[in-house]
Each structure stands twice: as structure tokens, then as C-alpha cells.
Design a protein around this motif. Structure first.
Motif, PDB file in Angstrom:
ATOM      1  N   LEU A  55       0.833  -0.954  -0.175  1.00 55.99           N
ATOM      2  CA  LEU A  55      -0.070  -0.021  -0.062  1.00 55.99           C
ATOM      3  C   LEU A  55       1.058   1.428   0.067  1.00 55.99           C
ATOM      4  O   LEU A  55       1.872   1.404   0.611  1.00 55.99           O
ATOM      5  CB  LEU A  55      -0.989   0.061   1.292  1.00 55.99           C
ATOM      6  CG  LEU A  55      -1.910  -1.198   1.283  1.00 55.99           C
ATOM      7  CD1 LEU A  55      -2.856  -0.923   2.433  1.00 55.99           C
ATOM      8  CD2 LEU A  55      -2.803  -1.241   0.097  1.00 55.99           C
ATOM      9  N   LEU A  59      -2.487   5.479   2.236  1.00 57.68           N
ATOM     10  CA  LEU A  59      -3.175   4.103   2.460  1.00 57.68           C
ATOM     11  C   LEU A  59      -1.924   3.494   3.438  1.00 57.68           C
ATOM     12  O   LEU A  59      -2.286   2.364   4.043  1.00 57.68           O
ATOM     13  CB  LEU A  59      -3.498   3.692   1.630  1.00 57.68           C
ATOM     14  CG  LEU A  59      -5.053   4.061   0.929  1.00 57.68           C
ATOM     15  CD1 LEU A  59      -5.101   3.343  -0.349  1.00 57.68           C
ATOM     16  CD2 LEU A  59      -5.898   4.326   1.932  1.00 57.68           C
ATOM     17  N   ASN A 109      -3.159   3.282   8.823  1.00 59.90           N
ATOM     18  CA  ASN A 109      -2.092   4.217   8.297  1.00 59.90           C
ATOM     19  C   ASN A 109      -1.477   5.111   9.284  1.00 59.90           C
ATOM     20  O   ASN A 109      -2.031   5.010  10.354  1.00 59.90           O
ATOM     21  CB  ASN A 109      -2.821   4.873   7.153  1.00 59.90           C
ATOM     22  CG  ASN A 109      -3.845   5.775   7.548  1.00 59.90           C
ATOM     23  OD1 ASN A 109      -4.470   5.640   8.695  1.00 59.90           O
ATOM     24  ND2 ASN A 109      -4.335   6.752   6.645  1.00 59.90           N
ATOM     25  N   PHE A 114      -7.240   4.994   8.114  1.00 64.21           N
ATOM     26  CA  PHE A 114      -7.448   3.859   7.247  1.00 64.21           C
ATOM     27  C   PHE A 114      -6.942   2.612   8.102  1.00 64.21           C
ATOM     28  O   PHE A 114      -5.920   2.600   8.154  1.00 64.21           O
ATOM     29  CB  PHE A 114      -6.788   3.775   5.895  1.00 64.21           C
ATOM     30  CG  PHE A 114      -7.084   2.718   5.088  1.00 64.21           C
ATOM     31  CD1 PHE A 114      -8.674   2.501   4.453  1.00 64.21           C
ATOM     32  CD2 PHE A 114      -6.110   1.640   4.891  1.00 64.21           C
ATOM     33  CE1 PHE A 114      -8.375   1.212   3.883  1.00 64.21           C
ATOM     34  CE2 PHE A 114      -6.219   0.545   3.965  1.00 64.21           C
ATOM     35  CZ  PHE A 114      -7.654   0.460   3.369  1.00 64.21           C
ATOM     36  N   SER A 128     -12.446   3.244   7.035  1.00 65.11           N
ATOM     37  CA  SER A 128     -12.116   4.523   6.732  1.00 65.11           C
ATOM     38  C   SER A 128     -12.892   5.367   7.721  1.00 65.11           C
ATOM     39  O   SER A 128     -14.196   5.203   7.961  1.00 65.11           O
ATOM     40  CB  SER A 128     -12.592   4.755   5.595  1.00 65.11           C
ATOM     41  OG  SER A 128     -12.196   6.137   5.178  1.00 65.11           O
ATOM     42  N   ARG A 141     -11.817   7.428   0.583  1.00 68.70           N
ATOM     43  CA  ARG A 141     -10.678   6.737   1.147  1.00 68.70           C
ATOM     44  C   ARG A 141     -11.001   5.600   1.426  1.00 68.70           C
ATOM     45  O   ARG A 141     -10.197   4.415   0.951  1.00 68.70           O
ATOM     46  CB  ARG A 141     -10.309   7.314   2.545  1.00 68.70           C
ATOM     47  CG  ARG A 141      -8.857   6.593   3.221  1.00 68.70           C
ATOM     48  CD  ARG A 141      -8.651   7.059   4.674  1.00 68.70           C
ATOM     49  NE  ARG A 141      -8.693   8.615   4.745  1.00 68.70           N
ATOM     50  CZ  ARG A 141      -9.551   9.349   5.217  1.00 68.70           C
ATOM     51  NH1 ARG A 141     -10.638   8.397   5.837  1.00 68.70           N
ATOM     52  NH2 ARG A 141      -9.412  10.555   5.405  1.00 68.70           N
ATOM     53  N   ARG A 144     -10.863   3.798  -2.327  1.00 71.07           N
ATOM     54  CA  ARG A 144      -9.542   3.493  -2.633  1.00 71.07           C
ATOM     55  C   ARG A 144      -8.725   2.444  -2.023  1.00 71.07           C
ATOM     56  O   ARG A 144      -7.952   1.673  -2.487  1.00 71.07           O
ATOM     57  CB  ARG A 144      -8.617   4.904  -2.529  1.00 71.07           C
ATOM     58  CG  ARG A 144      -9.107   5.885  -3.629  1.00 71.07           C
ATOM     59  CD  ARG A 144      -8.203   7.216  -3.551  1.00 71.07           C
ATOM     60  NE  ARG A 144      -8.621   7.742  -2.221  1.00 71.07           N
ATOM     61  CZ  ARG A 144      -7.360   7.941  -1.211  1.00 71.07           C
ATOM     62  NH1 ARG A 144      -6.357   7.192  -1.449  1.00 71.07           N
ATOM     63  NH2 ARG A 144      -7.570   8.709  -0.224  1.00 71.07           N
ATOM     64  N   GLY A 145      -9.063   2.577  -0.625  1.00 71.94           N
ATOM     65  CA  GLY A 145      -8.457   1.353   0.137  1.00 71.94           C
ATOM     66  C   GLY A 145      -8.806  -0.043  -0.099  1.00 71.94           C
ATOM     67  O   GLY A 145      -8.023  -1.021  -0.489  1.00 71.94           O
TER      68      GLY A 145
END
Length: 199
Positions: A55, A59, A109, A114, A128, A141, A144-145
Motif C-alpha cells: 500500500l 493508505l 495508516n 484507514f 475508513s 478513502r 480507494r482502500g
């Protein structure tokens, strides 16, 4: 998941302290929590350690296994309300807490916005969250995660998330079938504690 489809946001004057959206995901080729073997659970954790290392950007972060976790780290995660713990009667009776805490852990993160729980109720609980009520940012987020974690799992193992064309994403609990998504906000209700249940 397309963040551009989110119309509007929480009223900025609303007393929202934080916003959280999560999904559950399970990986093809491994058992669901009630029937997963100890070896499979350890293999899921091993796969996820490699996947998390791929990642990038906001992230990227660190994985913390529950087994051998330093007490200072454990206490900080508890204080932050991030760490899942043993003792849920439903998880115990369904066999989901076998071999506790082996093969389980948490990734987060740098900003702790995240997170992914490994081998709790589902193999993955992707989360998130952030302070305030910016649902769009939290959802962006998350989307995307999920994609980044899924792509990384696929690159490391060749496996996808369990997905049925009729029922959607497969979870240990049937109430999560489909997207497996839950969204919540924590709000501040000034004076509620003083007034009590009479309000």
C-alpha cells in the motif's frame, strides 16, 4: 465504488464528532470464520502482511499482530478505540474466536484514518474514519482502500474477494451479504447526560 455519486454531505453545523464507514471482505480459497482452520487463519495473516506492505500514499501504514503485541502498543490501540478484543459471546459460540489471538491483528495508516482488522468476524474488516462529518472524504478513502487491498491480495496470491453474482460479497454473518457496508457517525448531544433518559 464511485465517490462522484455521493451527493451532498453532512451539514457542517451538525454536532458530528466523527464519521466511519466499513466493509467486510473474505478471500477466495480460505474458510469463513466459523469454519476456518488454524493454518488457514495464519496463512490469511501472512498474505495480508505482504499485501499491506504494497500500500502507498495515505493508505500506507503498519501491521500489528495481536500475538506478541507490546503492551504499550496494545494500550494505545485500545485507547484509540481501534483494537478489537476477545469476549464477544456471539463470536465465541459460533467458533470465530478459536485459537485466540493467533493469526489476528490490525493494520492502520499513519493518520489512523484507514484501518483493516485481520481475522476478526471476517477475514478482513476494512475501515475508513476521521474526525468531523466529511462523508465524501471517508467514502473516497474507503473506496480507494478496498481497491488497493483487493489488488494487492490478487497480486500476492492470485485470489479475489469472495463474490457471488446473486448475493454479493460473502461474509460470515448473513446480515452483511451484499456490500457488507456500514456507515456511522458519532454525534455530540450537549446536555443529554444531564437530562438522562427523560429526554
Amino acid at each position: 465504488m464511485d465517490v462522484s455519486k455521493i451527493q451532498g454531505n453532512i451539514d457542517p453545523t451538525a454536532p458530528v464528532k466523527s464519521t466511519r464507514i466499513r466493509v467486510g471482505r473474505n478471500i477466495d480459497g480460505f474458510g469463513l470464520s466459523p469454519g476456518i482452520t488454524k493454518d488457514q487463519r495464519i496463512n490469511v495473516e501472512s498474505l495480508m502482511k505482504k499485501a499491506f506492505a504494497n500500500l502507498e500514499g495515505d493508505l500506507a501504514g503498519t501491521y500489528y499482530p495481536l500475538t506478541g503485541m507490546a503492551e504499550t502498543v496494545r494500550q494505545q490501540l485500545v485507547d484509540d478505540h481501534f483494537l478489537f478484543v476477545s469476549g464477544d459471546k456471539n463470536l465465541i459460540v459460533s467458533g470465530m474466536e478459536r485459537d485466540w489471538p493467533e493469526g489476528r491483528g490490525i493494520f492502520h495508516n499513519k493518520d489512523k484514518t484507514f484501518l483493516t482488522w485481520v481475522n476478526e468476524e471476517d477475514q478482513l474488516r476494512i475501515i475508513s474514519m476521521q474526525k468531523g462529518g466529511d462523508v465524501r472524504a471517508v467514502f473516497d478513502r474507503l473506496a480507494r482502500g478496498i481497491k488497493a487491498v483487493g489488488d494487492s491480495v490478487k497480486a500476492e496470491s492470485g485470489s479475489d474477494f469472495m463474490l457471488d453474482p446473486k448475493y454479493g460479497y460473502i461474509h460470515s454473518c448473513p446480515t452483511n451479504l451484499g456490500t457488507g457496508m456500514r456507515a456511522s457517525v458519532h454525534i455530540d448531544l450537549p446536555g443529554y447526560a444531564k437530562q438522562g433518559a427523560a429526554v
